[in-house]
Scaffold this motif. Structure first.
Motif, short mmCIF file in Angstrom:
data_model
loop_
_atom_site.label_atom_id
_atom_site.label_comp_id
_atom_site.label_asym_id
_atom_site.label_seq_id
_atom_site.Cartn_x
_atom_site.Cartn_y
_atom_site.Cartn_z
N ASP A 47 0.83 -1.21 0.00
CA ASP A 47 0.00 0.00 0.00
C ASP A 47 0.86 1.26 0.00
OD1 ASP A 47 -2.24 -1.55 0.01
OD2 ASP A 47 -2.58 -1.41 2.17
N GLU A 48 1.90 1.27 0.84
CA GLU A 48 2.76 2.44 0.93
C GLU A 48 3.54 2.64 -0.36
OE1 GLU A 48 6.41 4.19 3.69
OE2 GLU A 48 5.35 2.36 4.29
N LEU A 49 4.00 1.53 -0.94
CA LEU A 49 4.77 1.61 -2.18
C LEU A 49 3.91 2.14 -3.32
CD1 LEU A 49 7.67 0.79 -3.12
CD2 LEU A 49 6.66 -1.33 -3.96
N LEU A 50 2.71 1.59 -3.48
CA LEU A 50 1.81 2.04 -4.54
C LEU A 50 1.41 3.50 -4.35
CD1 LEU A 50 -0.44 -1.14 -4.83
CD2 LEU A 50 1.07 -0.24 -6.60
N LYS A 51 1.22 3.90 -3.12
CA LYS A 51 0.86 5.29 -2.84
C LYS A 51 1.97 6.23 -3.26
CE LYS A 51 -0.63 8.35 0.92
NZ LYS A 51 -0.91 8.45 2.38
N GLN A 52 3.22 5.85 -2.97
CA GLN A 52 4.35 6.70 -3.34
C GLN A 52 4.44 6.85 -4.86
OE1 GLN A 52 8.21 5.25 -2.24
NE2 GLN A 52 9.26 6.67 -3.60
N ILE A 53 4.33 5.72 -5.58
CA ILE A 53 4.49 5.76 -7.03
C ILE A 53 3.35 6.52 -7.69
CG2 ILE A 53 4.56 4.32 -9.11
CD1 ILE A 53 5.96 2.20 -7.41
N SER A 54 2.12 6.21 -7.30
CA SER A 54 0.97 6.87 -7.95
C SER A 54 0.91 8.34 -7.62
CB SER A 54 -0.34 6.19 -7.53
OG SER A 54 -0.53 6.29 -6.13
N GLY A 55 1.52 8.73 -6.51
CA GLY A 55 1.48 10.13 -6.10
C GLY A 55 2.37 11.04 -6.94
N VAL A 56 3.36 10.47 -7.61
CA VAL A 56 4.30 11.30 -8.36
C VAL A 56 4.12 11.19 -9.87
CG1 VAL A 56 6.04 11.24 -6.55
CG2 VAL A 56 6.06 9.49 -8.33
N LEU A 57 3.26 10.29 -10.30
CA LEU A 57 3.12 10.05 -11.74
C LEU A 57 2.03 10.92 -12.35
CD1 LEU A 57 3.47 6.20 -11.97
CD2 LEU A 57 5.01 7.89 -12.91
N THR A 58 2.33 11.46 -13.51
CA THR A 58 1.32 12.16 -14.30
C THR A 58 1.27 11.53 -15.68
OG1 THR A 58 2.97 13.80 -15.00
CG2 THR A 58 1.62 14.34 -13.08
#
Length: 568
Positions: free
Chosen positions: A161-172
């Motif tokens: 969950d933490e990993l996916l949150k980090q990645i999805s938070g910076v991607l556009t």
């Protein structure tokens, strides 16, 4: 800092090896012949390791290694021998001289760096003579063993969950992909709409016009209008072309270094895409060929994303996978309880890419029975991507982050609805197909990497105990692609006779033909023959109390063999 001498008359190879070694912190000296190398080694220059080519003008590498031995240098300096053309007499002479490793050309520079790092730092720190290395003895790590090791070491990493949150938070979403996704959602989209999207990326426009004016589509005068180009190539083909080119541009924009070898991973992804398109054609799915090409290109996009946006964590995952000779996916799930497929699914859904494309692209790790049991709408398409993913390493195409080669069960062929002979036809044309696609992406360096990795080396190999009725022996196909003469035997007694009469260098041994309690004696026999320097035992991941066999490169695994073990 550790220092190394590279003695090879090939200036280009020296430059490549020098770059990789210097990037890893080595001081590098060079010599173009044996005489110059020996003079430097006998001088006051401090050298911790030497990399010596067998074939050099004048004095050979074998003579140089022997001279080092006579001068008392060999026990003080780690010696790695490299060659692409050593004959049987030279190889016997080298075996007596016992270099720390013998790497056949072409090899990846990282293999050399790993061999040196495994041996030289220990020598520098402890100041003692090196015994013959066992670094080439590999025991494939299962996920269960890896989890046990992590638990003992007390290592913990971020959860899914933490990993996916980090990645999805910076991607556009890239502009072209966003406009493409919106257009594809509309039932009224037209050739003009796709042409307008192409204009947002000049490199995509150039590629599209280059494609439409190629011999594949050109009928008369050159086309310079993008709308006309879409009409001629076809709406579906251009849609997938735009998607592929945009994703390629997005992934290639990464500036991260270290960790994942993105060029080899991208080459692997293109190889899977090319194979998926060819498999679609022979499976009667010509109309979906470009769709499956795009799915093949997408299948490992999650690895790029993890390396780019969770780089520090992913470097540890990659290092762990390499040390334990497991797949990246096993290492990902061991560390994070998620993998690159789940990460990619989250991203691609956010980007509103077609659901069927995401599903087919990211099901490539499911087994045939798992595919049959899932609610996947296009099981055949998913099976084609999975099969293409297994075929690519057989042709030495890039590297997906690990180098495992898996046999191909008949169940894969049944799901794809193709025949074994179809795979032979595909393999015959694969290199030409790959070159055309790489040319479209204007990625000449990738083609050079592929050619370097797949040079035909040749030699003799024996595969003992593979059951041909169960499918396709991947090691056999891979070795034949590399120019080896491969013999198959079904009985241990036949293996014994062939070893003596035929003198193979490589032996792939399936556990099923070994009589109960005789594993150690069979491995000892292979070692005693003297000609075998590479052996893989398939069907086991534990030797029990038996010592590793006296074979310079030995690997044991349940289901797969390492491409690096076979010389790629």
């Amino acid at each position: 800092m550790p220092s190394v001498l590279i003695a090879d008359d090939d200036t280009q190879l020296r430059a490549v090896l020098k770059k990789h070694l210097m990037d890893d912190g080595w001081v590098v000296y060079e010599a173009g012949d044996a005489k110059s190398a020996l003079q430097l080694l006998q001088s006051s220059t401090k050298v911790h390791a030497s990399v010596i080519d067998v074939r050099m003008p004048g004095v050979s590498g074998v003579v140089l290694v022997n001279a080092m031995k006579q001068a008392g240098l060999k026990d003080k300096i780690v010696t790695v021998v490299i060659s692409g053309q050593a004959n049987a007499e030279e190889e016997r002479a080298l075996a007596i001289l016992e270099p720390i490793a013998y790497l056949r050309k072409p090899f990846h520079p990282k293999d050399l760096v790993d061999v040196l790092n495994d041996n030289v730092p220990r020598t520098i720190k402890q100041g003692r003579t090196i015994a013959k290395s066992r670094s080439n003895t590999i025991f494939y790590a299962t996920p269960e063993k890896m989890r046990e090791e992590l638990a003992k070491a007390g290592q913990t990493f971020r959860g899914a969950d933490e990993l996916l949150k980090q990645i999805s938070g910076v991607l556009t979403i890239p502009t072209v992909l966003e406009k493409l996704a919106t257009t594809l959602e509309s039932e009224d989209s037209s050739a003009r709409d796709l042409a307008e999207i192409a204009k947002y990326d000049p490199s995509v426009s150039i590629r599209l016009l280059k494609l439409v004016n190629s011999s594949l589509y050109s009928r008369s005068k050159d086309i310079t209008d993008l709308t006309q180009a879409v009409v001629r190539v076809g709406f579906e083909a251009v849609k997938n072309l735009l998607l592929s080119a945009s994703l390629y541009s997005f992934i290639r924009s990464s500036e991260r270094t270290g960790g994942l070898d993105k060029e080899y991973l991208w080459l692997h992804s293109i190889g899977v895409a090319v194979l998926a398109r060819r498999l679609a054609a022979v499976a009667g799915r010509e109309k979906d060929a470009e769709f499956l090409f795009t799915a093949g290109l997408l299948h490992d996009v999650g690895k790029f994303l993890l390396d780019e946006h969770a780089h520090d964590d992913y470097e540890k995952v990659i290092a762990f996978a390499r040390e334990r000779h497991c797949s990246l996916r096993d290492a990902e799930r061991t560390f994070h309880e998620t993998d690159h497929c789940e990460v990619a699914k989250t991203l691609l859904e956010r980007w509103k890419l077609p659901k069927e494309l995401i599903e087919v692209a990211l099901s490539h790790h499911l087994t045939p029975s798992m595919l049959e049991a899932t609610a996947t709408n296009d099981r055949q398409g998913a099976a084609i991507i999975a099969l293409a993913n297994r075929l690519a390493p057989l042709f030495g195409t890039g590297n997906s982050g690990h180098e495992r080669i898996y046999d191909i069960d008949n169940e894969w062929l049944k799901l794809c609805r193709i025949d074994k002979k179809d795979l032979q036809n595909i393999s015959n044309d694969f290199s030409d197909d790959l070159a055309r696609v790489i040319d479209f992406f204007e990625a000449d360096r990738l083609l050079a990497l592929h050619k370097k990795k797949t040079l035909r080396t040749g030699g003799k190999a024996v595969i003992a105990g593979f059951d041909g009725a169960t499918g396709i022996c991947a090691a056999s196909r891979h070795l034949q692609f590399r120019g080896y003469d491969v013999q198959h035997v079904d009985e241990a007694a036949d293996l014994t006779r062939l070893l003596q009469a035929w003198q193979p260098r490589i032996v792939i041994l399936y556990d099923r033909i070994i009589p109960d309690g005789e594993l150690e004696s069979v491995l000892e026999l292979i070692a005693l023959v003297g000609c075998v320097d590479t052996c893989a035992l398939l069907g086991r991941d534990d030797l029990g109390d038996a010592p590793p066999p006296r074979i310079s490169r030995f690997e044991m695994s349940k289901h797969s063999v390492g491409a690096g073990l076979l010389g790629t």
